[in-house]
Design a protein around this motif. Structure first.
Motif, PDB file in Angstrom:
ATOM      1  N   TYR A 145       0.804  -1.231   0.000  1.00 50.72           N
ATOM      2  CA  TYR A 145       0.000   0.000   0.000  1.00 50.72           C
ATOM      3  C   TYR A 145       0.838   1.283   0.000  1.00 50.72           C
ATOM      4  O   TYR A 145       0.305   2.372   0.228  1.00 50.72           O
ATOM      5  CB  TYR A 145      -0.986   0.003   1.180  1.00 50.72           C
ATOM      6  CG  TYR A 145      -0.355  -0.044   2.552  1.00 50.72           C
ATOM      7  CD1 TYR A 145      -0.041   1.113   3.235  1.00 50.72           C
ATOM      8  CD2 TYR A 145      -0.117  -1.252   3.177  1.00 50.72           C
ATOM      9  CE1 TYR A 145       0.509   1.080   4.499  1.00 50.72           C
ATOM     10  CE2 TYR A 145       0.425  -1.299   4.453  1.00 50.72           C
ATOM     11  CZ  TYR A 145       0.733  -0.150   5.110  1.00 50.72           C
ATOM     12  OH  TYR A 145       1.269  -0.193   6.354  1.00 50.72           O
ATOM     13  N   ALA A 146       2.111   1.191  -0.292  1.00 50.26           N
ATOM     14  CA  ALA A 146       2.985   2.366  -0.300  1.00 50.26           C
ATOM     15  C   ALA A 146       2.854   3.109  -1.631  1.00 50.26           C
ATOM     16  O   ALA A 146       3.747   3.073  -2.474  1.00 50.26           O
ATOM     17  CB  ALA A 146       4.426   1.960  -0.036  1.00 50.26           C
ATOM     18  N   ARG A 147       1.712   3.760  -1.810  1.00 48.83           N
ATOM     19  CA  ARG A 147       1.481   4.538  -3.034  1.00 48.83           C
ATOM     20  C   ARG A 147       0.524   5.693  -2.727  1.00 48.83           C
ATOM     21  O   ARG A 147      -0.119   5.724  -1.687  1.00 48.83           O
ATOM     22  CB  ARG A 147       0.940   3.646  -4.146  1.00 48.83           C
ATOM     23  CG  ARG A 147      -0.360   2.950  -3.825  1.00 48.83           C
ATOM     24  CD  ARG A 147      -0.770   2.039  -4.993  1.00 48.83           C
ATOM     25  NE  ARG A 147      -2.080   1.502  -4.809  1.00 48.83           N
ATOM     26  CZ  ARG A 147      -2.359   0.311  -4.323  1.00 48.83           C
ATOM     27  NH1 ARG A 147      -1.371  -0.476  -3.953  1.00 48.83           N
ATOM     28  NH2 ARG A 147      -3.594  -0.116  -4.214  1.00 48.83           N
ATOM     29  N   HIS A 148       0.418   6.589  -3.652  1.00 47.52           N
ATOM     30  CA  HIS A 148      -0.403   7.792  -3.464  1.00 47.52           C
ATOM     31  C   HIS A 148      -1.845   7.578  -3.909  1.00 47.52           C
ATOM     32  O   HIS A 148      -2.776   8.050  -3.272  1.00 47.52           O
ATOM     33  CB  HIS A 148       0.224   8.964  -4.226  1.00 47.52           C
ATOM     34  CG  HIS A 148      -0.469  10.256  -3.963  1.00 47.52           C
ATOM     35  ND1 HIS A 148      -1.542  10.681  -4.712  1.00 47.52           N
ATOM     36  CD2 HIS A 148      -0.254  11.214  -3.026  1.00 47.52           C
ATOM     37  CE1 HIS A 148      -1.960  11.840  -4.252  1.00 47.52           C
ATOM     38  NE2 HIS A 148      -1.192  12.194  -3.233  1.00 47.52           N
ATOM     39  N   ASP A 149      -2.028   6.897  -5.031  1.00 42.10           N
ATOM     40  CA  ASP A 149      -3.374   6.722  -5.595  1.00 42.10           C
ATOM     41  C   ASP A 149      -3.964   5.382  -5.184  1.00 42.10           C
ATOM     42  O   ASP A 149      -3.225   4.411  -5.039  1.00 42.10           O
ATOM     43  CB  ASP A 149      -3.323   6.817  -7.118  1.00 42.10           C
ATOM     44  CG  ASP A 149      -2.971   8.218  -7.583  1.00 42.10           C
ATOM     45  OD1 ASP A 149      -3.386   9.173  -6.920  1.00 42.10           O
ATOM     46  OD2 ASP A 149      -2.261   8.332  -8.603  1.00 42.10           O
ATOM     47  N   PRO A 150      -5.235   5.271  -4.978  1.00 42.88           N
ATOM     48  CA  PRO A 150      -6.303   6.242  -5.142  1.00 42.88           C
ATOM     49  C   PRO A 150      -6.424   7.162  -3.933  1.00 42.88           C
ATOM     50  O   PRO A 150      -6.171   6.764  -2.803  1.00 42.88           O
ATOM     51  CB  PRO A 150      -7.556   5.383  -5.295  1.00 42.88           C
ATOM     52  CG  PRO A 150      -7.246   4.143  -4.525  1.00 42.88           C
ATOM     53  CD  PRO A 150      -5.764   3.927  -4.675  1.00 42.88           C
ATOM     54  N   VAL A 151      -6.828   8.380  -4.200  1.00 41.53           N
ATOM     55  CA  VAL A 151      -7.008   9.386  -3.148  1.00 41.53           C
ATOM     56  C   VAL A 151      -8.472   9.356  -2.714  1.00 41.53           C
ATOM     57  O   VAL A 151      -9.373   9.258  -3.526  1.00 41.53           O
ATOM     58  CB  VAL A 151      -6.617  10.784  -3.677  1.00 41.53           C
ATOM     59  CG1 VAL A 151      -6.880  11.845  -2.641  1.00 41.53           C
ATOM     60  CG2 VAL A 151      -5.161  10.783  -4.105  1.00 41.53           C
TER      61      VAL A 151
ATOM     62  N   GLY B 288      -9.220  13.563  -0.562  1.00 41.52           N
ATOM     63  CA  GLY B 288      -7.965  14.309  -0.510  1.00 41.52           C
ATOM     64  C   GLY B 288      -6.877  13.634   0.301  1.00 41.52           C
ATOM     65  O   GLY B 288      -5.792  14.179   0.454  1.00 41.52           O
ATOM     66  N   ILE B 289      -7.152  12.444   0.831  1.00 43.88           N
ATOM     67  CA  ILE B 289      -6.164  11.719   1.641  1.00 43.88           C
ATOM     68  C   ILE B 289      -5.530  10.641   0.767  1.00 43.88           C
ATOM     69  O   ILE B 289      -6.238   9.815   0.188  1.00 43.88           O
ATOM     70  CB  ILE B 289      -6.835  11.078   2.875  1.00 43.88           C
ATOM     71  CG1 ILE B 289      -7.540  12.141   3.717  1.00 43.88           C
ATOM     72  CG2 ILE B 289      -5.820  10.317   3.709  1.00 43.88           C
ATOM     73  CD1 ILE B 289      -8.422  11.566   4.808  1.00 43.88           C
ATOM     74  N   PRO B 290      -4.201  10.599   0.676  1.00 44.95           N
ATOM     75  CA  PRO B 290      -3.533   9.574  -0.124  1.00 44.95           C
ATOM     76  C   PRO B 290      -3.824   8.159   0.403  1.00 44.95           C
ATOM     77  O   PRO B 290      -4.076   7.953   1.587  1.00 44.95           O
ATOM     78  CB  PRO B 290      -2.043   9.899   0.022  1.00 44.95           C
ATOM     79  CG  PRO B 290      -2.003  11.319   0.446  1.00 44.95           C
ATOM     80  CD  PRO B 290      -3.251  11.561   1.230  1.00 44.95           C
ATOM     81  N   PHE B 291      -3.785   7.206  -0.508  1.00 45.76           N
ATOM     82  CA  PHE B 291      -4.067   5.809  -0.182  1.00 45.76           C
ATOM     83  C   PHE B 291      -3.245   5.318   0.995  1.00 45.76           C
ATOM     84  O   PHE B 291      -3.760   4.600   1.867  1.00 45.76           O
ATOM     85  CB  PHE B 291      -3.814   4.934  -1.417  1.00 45.76           C
ATOM     86  CG  PHE B 291      -4.082   3.479  -1.199  1.00 45.76           C
ATOM     87  CD1 PHE B 291      -5.377   3.007  -1.103  1.00 45.76           C
ATOM     88  CD2 PHE B 291      -3.034   2.568  -1.089  1.00 45.76           C
ATOM     89  CE1 PHE B 291      -5.633   1.654  -0.910  1.00 45.76           C
ATOM     90  CE2 PHE B 291      -3.286   1.224  -0.893  1.00 45.76           C
ATOM     91  CZ  PHE B 291      -4.581   0.762  -0.804  1.00 45.76           C
ATOM     92  N   PHE B 292      -1.970   5.673   1.046  1.00 47.67           N
ATOM     93  CA  PHE B 292      -1.078   5.217   2.109  1.00 47.67           C
ATOM     94  C   PHE B 292      -1.650   5.497   3.492  1.00 47.67           C
ATOM     95  O   PHE B 292      -1.566   4.652   4.382  1.00 47.67           O
ATOM     96  CB  PHE B 292       0.290   5.899   1.962  1.00 47.67           C
ATOM     97  CG  PHE B 292       1.296   5.475   2.984  1.00 47.67           C
ATOM     98  CD1 PHE B 292       1.957   4.265   2.846  1.00 47.67           C
ATOM     99  CD2 PHE B 292       1.580   6.268   4.082  1.00 47.67           C
ATOM    100  CE1 PHE B 292       2.891   3.852   3.793  1.00 47.67           C
ATOM    101  CE2 PHE B 292       2.514   5.873   5.025  1.00 47.67           C
ATOM    102  CZ  PHE B 292       3.169   4.661   4.883  1.00 47.67           C
TER     103      PHE B 292
END
Length: 89
Positions: free
Chosen positions: A37-43, A46-50
């Motif tokens: 889960y070390a990624r930005h998307d999906p948001v 406004g909160i990043p996936f991580f």
């Protein structure tokens, strides 16, 4: 045998302990798999996936632990009832 030496619970069945152990292991291991889960998307809002994935696991883990608690409480009651029924006979 004195009253202090008498058992308070009957024999345990392994099933509830195995199920509870698996549920607890899931609650512990899944958040530790950071590369998953070390990624930005999906948001989400406004909160990043991580971040929201980790927060989601707080609620999932508490649900899994609650289920595990109910299973173990039921098993403990069954074991105690078995001893009470044995004394009455």
């Amino acid at each position: 045998m004195t009253s202090h030496d008498s058992p308070t619970r009957g024999p345990a069945k392994p099933g509830p302990y195995v199920i509870s152990g698996i549920l607890i292991a899931i609650a512990i291991i899944m958040p530790l798999l950071v590369p998953m889960y070390a990624r930005h998307d999906p948001v989400l809002w406004g909160i990043p996936f991580f971040y929201w994935y980790q927060l989601l696991w707080v609620f999932i883990a508490s649900g899994l632990l609650a289920i595990s608690y109910v299973i173990m409480r039921k098993e403990d009651r069954r074991r105690r009832a078995e001893v009470r029924e044995g004394k009455g006979a």
